[in-house]
Design an enzyme around this catalytic site. Structure first.
Site, PDB file in Angstrom:
ATOM      1  N   ASP A 114       2.557   4.589  -0.115  1.00  0.00           N
ATOM      2  CA  ASP A 114       2.312   6.008  -0.374  1.00  0.00           C
ATOM      3  C   ASP A 114       3.213   6.823   0.543  1.00  0.00           C
ATOM      4  O   ASP A 114       3.648   6.337   1.589  1.00  0.00           O
ATOM      5  CB  ASP A 114       0.826   6.407  -0.280  1.00  0.00           C
ATOM      6  CG  ASP A 114       0.152   6.084   1.028  1.00  0.00           C
ATOM      7  OD1 ASP A 114       0.835   5.692   1.996  1.00  0.00           O
ATOM      8  OD2 ASP A 114      -1.091   6.224   1.090  1.00  0.00           O
ATOM      9  N   GLU A 154       0.849  -1.212   0.000  1.00  0.00           N
ATOM     10  CA  GLU A 154       0.000   0.000   0.000  1.00  0.00           C
ATOM     11  C   GLU A 154       0.869   1.241   0.000  1.00  0.00           C
ATOM     12  O   GLU A 154       0.583   2.228   0.703  1.00  0.00           O
ATOM     13  CB  GLU A 154      -0.925   0.011   1.238  1.00  0.00           C
ATOM     14  CG  GLU A 154      -1.835  -1.202   1.324  1.00  0.00           C
ATOM     15  CD  GLU A 154      -2.750  -1.213   2.560  1.00  0.00           C
ATOM     16  OE1 GLU A 154      -2.976  -0.140   3.154  1.00  0.00           O
ATOM     17  OE2 GLU A 154      -3.226  -2.286   2.910  1.00  0.00           O
TER      18      GLU A 154
END
Ligand code: XIL
Length: 457
Positions: free
Chosen positions: A280, A278
């Site tokens: 980011d 994930e």
């Protein structure tokens, strides 16, 4: 099955320059010179997916299915990415809004989109303390455990054969220094809820890689140490686990850790694959770009770090959009972080080994025959090796309540009641392709009636 062709497709093939570099050459000196020359002449990938494929990796994104009607979004998705993860559509609240009533329309839409565009699918997630349907709030103990296992079985069965990897369990460890489990309704059903979920997922979809996924585990810290100990224990006892996902949400206060690569590597050394799931990075400009590049380089340095997924496409698609954490701005324009990521992928790294680890399915099978009498039983178990043969095996089965193992031969057991594991002893660890070996055990109470699972160990 679709996921098999995706795994084996040209996207994962060893790129030409690396294949050429691997041709055996007489002296090490010449090999080095040849490698450098070939690498310098290689053509660069022009998209994230193509650049990652040069080392056998995928580059994925989380997708919100309602955005599939936004043509700008879909344009970037189809151009750049080779794997998708459902942002919310496969979670428990989305897929089972009422007990045993399943809704798959949104998840199915994403899987169909992926298949139509040659992308893999990462399933997210089967068991998690968040985004549960309301009806689980009143459940606890055995009722909640059974509801969770039914959920895992139903959803993994529905998507059987179409999922590259499942995040079977998400975020089960506590933050802070304890290194222990997070308190949750699932955890309160008993410490073994995680392995029960993995076993149910393996039985439902033997071809999917089964992963544990968490955040704040990117560097070595008490939390990642706790996950590490669990994976080590699962591997030792033959609990089916194939991979660990590292969410990798980075901020100014929680930057890319300096031991990120070493941490990924120590998990790989336990015999699992790892993925960044994930990614980011809060921020903008060159600082953000550098962090993305560092994260990509860490994965590429670890041969069994098999892919990277970012947690959305444009900053405006992000679940924390004010952090502007993604690779494209709200207009879909590539940010410096995009260029840094693409360049880091094109700089190359270790190549993912051509064979993915055995998923367990096909490694071996176990069949049980039981002789019982009032108050006791003898079970004889035949382990049959799959086409690759075995150098060690573990058989798991569940005894009915009240039954206890009193004596075991030709295997070593962990546990004597409930879920029991039987591991090979030294003289029967090696089983040739298609050949069999037998072990047995005696017990009080009723003998096993369910299926026994067998895994390479
Ligand atoms: C987030 C989604 O992006 C949001 O849309 C939703 O409102 C909350 O969950 N860890 C995970 C992800 O594993 O599934 C979460 O996704 C973010 C944290």
């Amino acid at each position: 099955m679709t996921h098999v062709s995706a795994r084996d497709s040209g996207r994962r093939a060893t790129p030409l320059r690396l294949r050429a570099a691997l041709v055996p050459i007489a002296t090490g000196l010449v090999t080095v010179a040849t490698t450098v020359a070939l690498a310098a002449s290689a053509s660069a990938g022009t998209t994230l997916g193509a650049a990652a494929a040069q080392t056998g990796r995928y580059f994925g994104t989380a997708v919100a299915v309602n955005r599939l009607s936004d043509s700008a979004y879909v344009g970037i998705l189809n151009r750049e990415f080779t794997s998708v993860t459902a942002e919310n559509e496969m979670k428990w609240d989305a897929t089972e809004p009422s007990p045993n009533q399943f809704t798959y329309a949104s998840g199915d839409r994403l899987v169909s989109h992926a298949e139509a565009n040659g992308m893999r699918v990462r399933g997210h997630t089967l068991a998690w303390h968040q985004q549960q349907p309301r009806w689980t709030a009143v459940l606890s103990g055995t009722a909640l455990r059974n509801a969770m296992l039914n959920h895992v079985t139903q959803v993994a069965t529905h998507y059987r054969g179409r999922i590259d990897a499942w995040n079977v369990v998400n975020e089960a460890f506590a933050d802070g220094g304890s290194g222990g489990r997070r308190d949750s309704n699932l955890q309160r059903t008993g410490d073994d809820w995680i392995e029960a979920a993995f076993r149910a997922a393996r039985a439902a979809d033997p071809g999917a890689k089964l992963c544990y996924n968490d955040y704040n585990t990117d560097g070595q810290n008490p939390k990642s140490n706790g996950v590490y100990a669990m994976v080590q224990d699962f591997k030792a006892r033959g609990v089916p686990i194939d991979c660990v996902g590292f969410q990798s949400h980075f901020t100014a206060r929680s930057p890319v850790p300096s031991d990120y690569q070493a941490n990924l590597q120590r998990f790989v050394d336990l015999g699992v694959e790892v993925q960044i799931t994930e990614l980011d990075v809060e921020g903008s400009g060159s600082a953000q770009a550098d962090s993305y590049a560092r994260a990509v380089r860490a994965c590429l340095a670890v041969s069994r770090c098999t892919g990277i997924t970012v947690s959305g496409i444009r900053d405006t698609d992000s679940w924390r959009s004010s952090a502007t954490p993604l690779l494209f701005d709200g207009n879909g324009t590539k940010k410096p972080a995009y260029t840094a990521t693409l360049d880091a992928l094109n700089a190359g790294g270790t190549t993912v080994p051509p064979t993915t680890p055995p998923a367990g399915d096909g490694d071996c099978a176990a069949s049980v025959s039981v002789n019982s009498w009032s108050g006791g039983f003898v079970a004889t178990v035949t382990v049959t090796a799959g086409p690759a043969g075995l150098n060690g095996w573990v058989v798991n089965l569940t005894l009915p309540s009240g039954a206890t193992v009193t004596n075991v031969w030709s295997a070593q057991n962990t546990g004597t009641s409930g879920d029991v594991s039987f591991r090979n002893v030294s003289y029967n660890s090696s089983v040739g392709a298609g050949a069999g070996t037998e072990f047995g055990f005696q017990g009080t109470g009723n003998g096993p009636t369910g299926t026994a699972t067998c895994a390479r160990a």
